[in-house]
Design a protein around this motif. Structure first.
Motif, PDB file in Angstrom:
ATOM      1  N   THR A 277       0.840  -1.209   0.000  1.00 21.67           N
ATOM      2  CA  THR A 277       0.000   0.000   0.000  1.00 21.67           C
ATOM      3  C   THR A 277       0.869   1.251   0.000  1.00 21.67           C
TER       4      THR A 277
ATOM      5  N   GLY B 104       0.414   3.909  -2.764  1.00 23.41           N
ATOM      6  CA  GLY B 104       0.000   5.215  -2.228  1.00 23.41           C
ATOM      7  C   GLY B 104       1.032   6.292  -2.512  1.00 23.41           C
TER       8      GLY B 104
ATOM      9  N   PRO C 259      -2.901  12.288  -6.470  1.00 27.84           N
ATOM     10  CA  PRO C 259      -4.346  12.526  -6.370  1.00 27.84           C
ATOM     11  C   PRO C 259      -4.728  13.945  -6.806  1.00 27.84           C
TER      12      PRO C 259
ATOM     13  N   SER D 262      -7.786   9.417  -7.292  1.00 22.40           N
ATOM     14  CA  SER D 262      -6.534   8.917  -7.853  1.00 22.40           C
ATOM     15  C   SER D 262      -6.779   7.520  -8.384  1.00 22.40           C
TER      16      SER D 262
HETATM   17  C1  ACD Z   1      -3.173  12.919   0.488  1.00 21.28           C
HETATM   18  C2  ACD Z   1      -2.630  11.920   1.454  1.00 21.28           C
HETATM   19  C3  ACD Z   1      -3.675  11.325   2.305  1.00 21.28           C
HETATM   20  C4  ACD Z   1      -3.010  10.548   3.372  1.00 21.28           C
HETATM   21  C5  ACD Z   1      -3.973   9.788   4.129  1.00 21.28           C
HETATM   22  C6  ACD Z   1      -3.617   8.811   4.910  1.00 21.28           C
HETATM   23  C7  ACD Z   1      -2.216   8.428   5.007  1.00 21.28           C
HETATM   24  C8  ACD Z   1      -2.013   7.004   5.383  1.00 21.28           C
HETATM   25  C9  ACD Z   1      -1.983   6.062   4.502  1.00 21.28           C
HETATM   26  C10 ACD Z   1      -2.219   6.308   3.081  1.00 21.28           C
HETATM   27  C11 ACD Z   1      -1.990   5.125   2.277  1.00 21.28           C
HETATM   28  C12 ACD Z   1      -2.165   5.164   0.983  1.00 21.28           C
HETATM   29  C13 ACD Z   1      -2.778   6.294   0.230  1.00 21.28           C
HETATM   30  C14 ACD Z   1      -1.849   7.378  -0.112  1.00 21.28           C
HETATM   31  C15 ACD Z   1      -2.139   8.330  -0.965  1.00 21.28           C
HETATM   32  C16 ACD Z   1      -3.289   8.320  -1.824  1.00 21.28           C
HETATM   33  C17 ACD Z   1      -4.316   9.285  -1.447  1.00 21.28           C
HETATM   34  C18 ACD Z   1      -5.608   8.636  -1.751  1.00 21.28           C
HETATM   35  C19 ACD Z   1      -6.734   9.588  -1.684  1.00 21.28           C
HETATM   36  C20 ACD Z   1      -7.103  10.057  -0.313  1.00 21.28           C
HETATM   37  O1  ACD Z   1      -4.391  13.165   0.464  1.00 21.28           O
HETATM   38  O2  ACD Z   1      -2.353  13.478  -0.245  1.00 21.28           O
END
Ligand code: ACD
Length: 135
Positions: free
Chosen positions: A31, A35, A40, A57
């Protein structure tokens, strides 16, 4: 005032220390890789007395509806269930998430015409992510 940017789309342009931040929250390797690789597109809107924060995203589309200062149940993009409260302070959204494991993280989003500056903190780890207006 954050309402000045309602309906404006911003795309992630740079991200610093995000992997360390996710690691500190216990997010698994796969992840974290996915991630950390996506950019996004974020948009803030308002419906009545609720704000609607959308993040789209290829990894996930997330819609967060909140009333300032009112705690709500939230599932994070990596699937953790947290209690979240978002307050609005001028052009800044301050989100506090409390995990079932007692871990607390703060996500600040400062909105201007030029960018969203996102500062994410947990324990002694800080990550900064900059979003720029979508052309
Ligand atoms: C953003 C980052 C949002 C961060 C939120 C939680 C962080 C913890 C884990 C995230 C894991 C994977 C996702 C990472 C980024 C993708 C964002 C998806 C859409 C919300 O908003 O920049």
């Amino acid at each position: 005032m954050v309402d000045a940017v309602l309906g404006k789309k911003f795309k992630l342009e740079s991200s610093d220390n995000f992997d360390e931040y996710m690691k500190a929250l216990g997010v698994g390797l796969v992840t974290r890789k996915v991630g950390g690789a996506v950019s996004p597109v974020v948009e803030l809107n308002k419906q009545g007395d609720e704000y609607v924060l959308t993040s789209n995203s290829t990894f996930k589309n997330v819609v967060t509806k909140f009333k300032p200062g009112v705690e709500f149940d939230q599932e994070t993009p990596d699937g953790r269930k947290v209690k979240a409260t978002i307050t609005v302070d001028g052009n800044k959204l301050v989100e506090v998430q409390k995990g079932a494991d007692g871990k607390e993280t703060t996500i600040e989003r400062t909105f201007t015409d030029d960018e969203i500056k996102m500062v994410l903190s947990v324990d002694d780890i800080t990550s900064t992510r900059i979003y720029k207006p979508l052309a």
